[in-house]
Design an enzyme around this catalytic site. Structure first.
Site, PDB file in Angstrom:
ATOM      1  N   GLY A 109       1.403   2.072   6.597  1.00 49.01           N
ATOM      2  CA  GLY A 109       1.915   0.975   7.241  1.00 49.01           C
ATOM      3  C   GLY A 109       1.081   0.371   8.432  1.00 49.01           C
ATOM      4  N   CYS A 111       4.267 -25.121  -9.996  1.00 48.33           N
ATOM      5  CA  CYS A 111       5.408 -26.044 -10.282  1.00 48.33           C
ATOM      6  C   CYS A 111       6.515 -25.491  -9.014  1.00 48.33           C
ATOM      7  CB  CYS A 111       5.941 -26.356 -11.464  1.00 48.33           C
ATOM      8  SG  CYS A 111       5.092 -27.626 -12.044  1.00 48.33           S
TER       9      CYS A 111
HETATM   10  N1  LLP Z   1       3.726   4.910   1.610  1.00 45.51           N
HETATM   11  C1  LLP Z   1       5.053   4.205   1.127  1.00 45.51           C
HETATM   12  C2  LLP Z   1       5.914   5.369   0.824  1.00 45.51           C
HETATM   13  C3  LLP Z   1       4.939   2.895   1.126  1.00 45.51           C
HETATM   14  O1  LLP Z   1       6.242   2.512   0.586  1.00 45.51           O
HETATM   15  C4  LLP Z   1       3.943   2.204   1.300  1.00 45.51           C
HETATM   16  C5  LLP Z   1       4.106   0.505   1.208  1.00 45.51           C
HETATM   17  C6  LLP Z   1       2.767   2.635   1.807  1.00 45.51           C
HETATM   18  C7  LLP Z   1       2.617   4.019   1.908  1.00 45.51           C
HETATM   19  C8  LLP Z   1       1.478   1.892   2.012  1.00 45.51           C
HETATM   20  O2  LLP Z   1       1.867   0.941   2.971  1.00 45.51           O
HETATM   21  P1  LLP Z   1       0.636  -0.025   3.858  1.00 45.51           P
HETATM   22  O3  LLP Z   1      -0.439   1.063   4.538  1.00 45.51           O
HETATM   23  O4  LLP Z   1       0.020  -0.560   2.601  1.00 45.51           O
HETATM   24  O5  LLP Z   1       1.190  -0.941   4.973  1.00 45.51           O
HETATM   25  N2  LLP Z   1       4.136  -6.001  -0.468  1.00 45.51           N
HETATM   26  C9  LLP Z   1       4.289  -5.987   0.952  1.00 45.51           C
HETATM   27  C10 LLP Z   1       3.904  -4.617   1.342  1.00 45.51           C
HETATM   28  C11 LLP Z   1       4.735  -3.422   0.772  1.00 45.51           C
HETATM   29  C12 LLP Z   1       4.746  -2.175   1.219  1.00 45.51           C
HETATM   30  C13 LLP Z   1       5.295  -1.111   0.456  1.00 45.51           C
HETATM   31  N3  LLP Z   1       5.165   0.144   0.743  1.00 45.51           N
HETATM   32  C14 LLP Z   1       3.277  -7.007   1.619  1.00 45.51           C
HETATM   33  O6  LLP Z   1       2.512  -7.686   0.701  1.00 45.51           O
HETATM   34  O7  LLP Z   1       2.940  -6.994   2.735  1.00 45.51           O
END
Ligand code: LLP
Length: 459
Positions: A269, A382
């Site tokens: 995150g 579109c």
């Molecule tokens: N671990 C878990 C359990 C997760 O659900 C996620 C992301 C991560 C790790 C990795 O998070 P990161 O470090 O990438 O922030 N599609 C959205 C992001 C959705 C993230 C979902 N879970 C976007 O384009 O911003």
């Protein structure tokens, strides 16, 4: 959210000072005054591969992996592990890179698991996530002997226990816990609070209940707890708080059930710089601060330091990516807006359409020209919402110019679609002046691959 156009002017690379002012360190301007990524001239990349084109800087991906790994090794004395959350960008080549860098992976579907398996990724470094793992996915993960199932709910727990029993195996599991933390981020990507489809909540007792229940099952072994409080988070506070809450929970589990939780997974995150006003924390300093909280609470509660896992996705690959597009129509609507349409759009990057996510962009063939116009970069779907960047200051643009949208390495290719039957762009890996294709461009035949015309329609 700050509109992109307020920040866009700060973007020009200050060649005189040799300082790179782009949102990503992957990007440079070369002697020909062209944009360069991973030592490759983007004008040449476009000649070779066409547009739209995803470009990924291998060196920066590896560097990011090392920052995380070194920080984990340093602050937890080797008793920790970094998983790359591969939903951010999944392809066989990325699994190879991540494996070579000594990281594990988080997969959330049979598809990601299978891709990693086919790439030869060691299955004893795979954590299997997801809030609705299907029976087939559970079977696949058991057959491949993944290291960990991160269990989301009772239904799934029972399925894993039953199927593991049928296969004569024992599954090592941890639980996705909602620690009840508000991570001050976009509602759509905030997942730590009780009103979320993910995991079991602490505050209503569900989390403790599922652990007690699991401890009585024959074919699973309770190893850990996990939380993920959201995505694109800039504050340190919510991460520290999550670590504290989770360790207090681990202590409570021990008190009430005698079960010793061996592993704490703190999720991912961490925010990245999409536009100049974004100010992400240094990832190693984040790990250091959280490790202090972890060690402090363990001492205070008299519990053993658990094995610590982290799962960054975006912050490993986002800044390493850029998407190159060719400009088509430029439509100036007097006193309203100027639309610059490119040959891609929401099918290759749906993030503005979904979350109004801000991006920065540069003209590949004149990256340091004065930014005289404010334009909206639109895609070719579109759909009025098919926007990539709203109101960004750029140099005067005409048809045929190449635009690079920056920091598209995460959640772009992995979230792409064939909407409007648009073939997906290829992905090219660049490093030290060399480029290699890692995902081919889809063609029209790829779009037809699964189409069937039933006989009776063919009359
Ligand atoms: N671990 C878990 C359990 C997760 O659900 C996620 C992301 C991560 C790790 C990795 O998070 P990161 O470090 O990438 O922030 N599609 C959205 C992001 C959705 C993230 C979902 N879970 C976007 O384009 O911003």
């Amino acid at each position: 959210m700050t509109p992109a156009f307020l920040n866009a002017n700060i973007l020009v690379t200050n060649i005189m000072d040799g300082e790179n002012m782009f949102v990503s360190e992957a990007i440079n301007i070369n002697k020909l005054n062209h944009l360069e990524i991973g030592g490759c001239d983007c004008v040449e990349l476009v000649k070779e591969y066409g547009t739209p084109l995803y470009v990924m800087d291998e060196g920066l991906i590896r560097k990011n992996c090392r920052i995380y790994k070194n920080a984990m090794d340093k602050h937890y004395n080797g008793s920790g592990m970094v998983l790359y959350a591969s939903k951010a960008f999944s392809s066989m080549a990325i699994y190879k890179i991540v494996e070579q860098e000594g990281l594990g992976i988080d997969v959330v579907s049979g598809g990601e698991l299978y891709t990693a398996y086919k790439a030869g990724f060691p299955m004893d470094r795979v954590y299997f996530h997801g809030n609705n793992k299907t029976i087939d996915e559970i079977k696949l993960a058991l057959d491949k002997n993944v290291k960990r199932f991160v269990v989301d709910n009772f239904e799934e727990l029972n399925n894993i226990d039953r199927i593991a029993g049928e296969k004569g195996k024992k599954a090592n599991i941890s639980f996705r816990i909602k620690p009840g933390i508000d991570a001050h981020t976009h509602d759509f990507v905030q997942t730590g609070q009780i009103d979320s489809k993910f995991g079991v909540a602490l505050e209503n007792g569900e989390a403790l209940e599922i652990i007690k229940y699991a401890s009585k099952l024959k074919n699973v072994s309770v190893v850990g707890v996990h939380c993920h409080i959201g995505s694109q988070i800039f504050d340190l506070g919510p991460f520290e708080l999550a670590a504290k809450v989770m360790l207090e929970f681990i202590s409570r589990i021990k008190e009430e059930t005698g079960i010793e939780i061996e592993e704490l997974n703190l999720g991912g995150g961490f925010g990245i710089k999409y536009i100049p006003s974004h100010d992400p924390i240094e990832y190693d300093s984040y790990i250091e601060s959280v490790s202090k909280v972890v060690k402090g609470v363990c001492k205070e509660k008299g519990i053993k330091l658990p094995f610590i896992v982290m799962e960054p996705g975006r912050s490993i690959v986002a800044s390493a990516g850029a998407t190159l597009y060719t400009v088509g129509a430029v439509k100036e609507i007097k006193n309203v807006r100027t639309y610059v349409s490119v040959d891609g759009g929401m099918a290759d990057n749906p993030r503005y359409a979904l979350y109004e996510s801000p991006y920065d962009a540069v003209l590949v063939n004149k990256p340091d020209a004065d930014k005289t116009d404010v334009v909206t970069i639109a895609g070719k779907c579109c759909e009025s919402g098919d926007i990539l960047i709203k109101d960004i200051a750029l140099p005067a643009i005409k048809a045929g110019d190449i635009i690079a949208v920056l920091a598209t390495g995460a959640y772009n290719y992995s979230m792409s679609s064939n909407y409007n039957r648009i073939p997906r762009p290829p992905v090219v890996l660049v490093n030290e002046g060399k480029s290699r294709l890692i995902v081919k461009r889809e063609d029209y035949e790829d779009l037809l691959r699964n189409d069937i015309i039933p006989e009776d329609l063919n009359k």
